[in-house]
Design an enzyme around this catalytic site. Structure first.
Site, PDB file in Angstrom:
ATOM      1  N   HIS A 127       0.812  -1.221   0.000  1.00 34.78           N
ATOM      2  CA  HIS A 127       0.000   0.000   0.000  1.00 34.78           C
ATOM      3  C   HIS A 127       0.846   1.272   0.000  1.00 34.78           C
ATOM      4  O   HIS A 127       0.340   2.355  -0.284  1.00 34.78           O
ATOM      5  CB  HIS A 127      -0.978   0.008   1.189  1.00 34.78           C
ATOM      6  CG  HIS A 127      -0.335   0.223   2.530  1.00 34.78           C
ATOM      7  ND1 HIS A 127       0.007  -0.804   3.379  1.00 34.78           N
ATOM      8  CD2 HIS A 127       0.023   1.363   3.166  1.00 34.78           C
ATOM      9  CE1 HIS A 127       0.540  -0.311   4.483  1.00 34.78           C
ATOM     10  NE2 HIS A 127       0.563   1.008   4.379  1.00 34.78           N
ATOM     11  N   ASP A 157       0.146  -7.634   1.546  1.00 38.49           N
ATOM     12  CA  ASP A 157       0.600  -6.241   1.693  1.00 38.49           C
ATOM     13  C   ASP A 157       2.132  -6.153   1.705  1.00 38.49           C
ATOM     14  O   ASP A 157       2.725  -5.399   2.484  1.00 38.49           O
ATOM     15  CB  ASP A 157       0.022  -5.612   2.959  1.00 38.49           C
ATOM     16  CG  ASP A 157       0.148  -4.089   2.943  1.00 38.49           C
ATOM     17  OD1 ASP A 157       0.209  -3.519   1.835  1.00 38.49           O
ATOM     18  OD2 ASP A 157       0.203  -3.475   4.036  1.00 38.49           O
ATOM     19  N   SER A 231       4.606   2.586   7.972  1.00 32.93           N
ATOM     20  CA  SER A 231       4.354   1.466   7.061  1.00 32.93           C
ATOM     21  C   SER A 231       5.612   1.053   6.314  1.00 32.93           C
ATOM     22  O   SER A 231       6.305   1.897   5.735  1.00 32.93           O
ATOM     23  CB  SER A 231       3.276   1.844   6.045  1.00 32.93           C
ATOM     24  OG  SER A 231       2.000   1.805   6.621  1.00 32.93           O
TER      25      SER A 231
END
Length: 497
Positions: A127, A157, A231
């Site tokens: 993402h 992911d 992230s």
């Protein structure tokens, strides 16, 4: 006389002081210990010494930080969509995007990444780089370099990117997430809110958490602070090894973060390098674990295996003849105890492979040969959960002590749901709060197709099927759930007066 009295007094005081000294010394000096009672077993001593060992995260951060990079991803796709969107379960991917949502401006976001090979391969989240037209990687030494995407896997992911011409880069050591235990110390490194190379410390709170995809998710939960911009950064154990890639946070609470296990990331890297994507085996069945209530109501001889709830039309499982209520106990001779084990085992096999499934059907063991297809990508639910039809005057009180009312299933229902006109069942029109039906997750709009494997052809038949149940009995409802477009099994424990 006075001289003699003084001498006696001095002797008495000295003797008393000596005796007091012996008493005090004796009380403070430990007696020799009996080795039979004071010595710990070697295993216990090992655990005790490990428990009091202090972890120096300063050394760990100093060692790993040069392998952590900052990622700036820019997309020419315009619009108001941005990172950090909260999903329906309250989880959010913590990557930062600007607050300015001017549709004329490119979409930008920042995250982190981890150098895993000295030639410039960097692990991050899908993402973070999704739909990016330009990726800039900032190294710990201050250099900023363009990167290109090697491959990505939205289902886990995980993404692999690469910078070229940077020379040998410091690669981080990768550990094994399979050996993680709840309570272990971990630290996270990333770029939260653009504060580069921020280090936070916490513990492993849970292993195997499911957030977005109930079949593949296996997240590590931690209370080490993870914020927007984290992230793609590493989660590191007390040995200085990367055991996860930080991926998500809970939008409903503070310090609840989630990381993709490094073992799961390591499994997909070879395919990302070779093909740029990940292909997984797929049968096309919906599965359910066998709990005691389900085993009791269906008279199953074992609780080990994955119970088939639904078979997708035209899927490998459908073509091979799998049916609802089949219990799959092994794949290619490898036993499976839960639906998670079955899904992961099948997903690890290449599409196009013929596999043998050991199945228990109606109490008899059989073998089913299935040619695996490729697992479809994660799909977003586009159905409107609020489009249920209102209760009609045809509502029947199916069972007051189960807490569920039903109505007849008509052609309009079948047409609206895109189901065959030959399908029989009843529609749940009402579920009472705090009832056994509510506890079993039955809800208005669901279709009841069978009760304890007996077809429900009308509301009257449904009432007849449940009327004979006694307190403590377990009923298995075979449902069609419209907002999931899927059949499912639910067990309802009877609680009648």
């Amino acid at each position: 006389m006075s001289r003699r009295f003084a001498l006696v007094t001095v002797l008495l005081v000295a003797s008393g002081s000596f005796l007091v000294g012996l008493i005090v010394a004796g009380s403070l000096t430990p007696a020799p210990a009996d080795s039979k009672t004071s010595r710990l077993p070697a295993s216990a001593a090992g655990r005790g010494s490990a428990a009091i060992t202090l972890v120096n995260f300063a050394d760990i951060a100093e060692h790993i930080n040069p392998s952590v990079v900052n990622i700036d991803a820019t997309s020419l796709t315009t619009g108001s969509e941005d990172g950090g969107a909260v999903d329906k379960n309250g989880y959010v991917h913590p990557w930062e995007s600007p607050q300015d949502r001017d549709i004329a401006k490119p979409r930008r976001g920042t995250g982190a990444g981890l150098i895993i090979e000295s030639d410039g391969h960097i692990l991050t989240n899908d993402h973070v780089i999704e739909r990016a037209d330009r990726i800039i990687v900032k190294l710990s030494d201050g250099r900023s370099l363009k990167a290109h995407v090697v491959g990505s896997d939205p289902d886990t992911d995980i993404a692999l990117i690469k910078v070229d011409g940077a020379g040998p880069l410091p690669a981080a050591p990768l550990g094994e997430s399979s050996s993680l235990r709840v309570g272990e110390w971990v630290c996270a490194i990333g770029n939260p809110l653009a504060y580069e190379h921020t280090v936070t410390v916490g513990v492993v709170s849970f292993v195997g958490r499911k957030l977005f995809d109930l079949s593949l998710d296996n997240y590590i939960q931690t209370d080490a602070a993870i914020n927007f911009g984290n992230s793609g950064g590493p989660l590191i154990n007390a040995n200085g090894e990367v055991i996860g890639i930080n991926s998500a946070i809970s939008a409903k609470a503070s310090n609840i973060g989630f990381a993709v296990p490094i073992d799961q990331a390591r499994e997909v890297i070879p395919q990302l390098k070779q093909y740029g994507r990940v292909a997984r085996g797929y049968i096309g069945v919906a599965l359910k674990d066998v709990d005691p209530d389900l085993q009791l109501s269906l008279h199953l001889t074992t609780s080990h295996g994955a119970l088939v709830q639904d078979v997708t039309d035209g899927s490998p499982g459908g073509r091979a003849g799998l049916r609802a209520y089949d219990l799959i106990t092994a794949v290619e001779g490898r036993p499976v105890s839960t639906n998670d084990e079955l899904i992961r085992l099948v997903a690890s096999i290449a599409p196009g492979t013929n596999v043998r499934l050991d199945v228990v059907r109606d109490g008899r063991p059989i073998a089913v040969l299935v040619k695996l297809a490729e697992r479809p990508g994660r799909l977003q639910d586009s159905r409107d959960n609020g489009s249920e039809r209102p209760s009609s005057d045809r509502e029947v009180e199916g069972s007051p002590w189960l807490g569920v009312a039903v109505r007849e299933l008509d052609r309009a229902d079948l047409t609206e749901l895109g189901l065959p006109q030959s399908l029989h069942g009843v529609v749940i029109s009402r579920v009472e709060p705090l009832s056994p039906a509510s506890d079993a997750s039955l809800s208005r709009g669901q279709l009841i197709l069978e009760v304890n494997r007996r077809p429900v052809v009308s509301a009257t038949e449904f009432r007849h099927l449940v009327a004979g149940a006694h307190a403590g009995d377990v009923l298995t409802f075979y449902l069609y759930i419209p907002d999931q477009a899927q059949r499912a099994l639910r067990t309802v424990r009877v609680d009648r007066p």
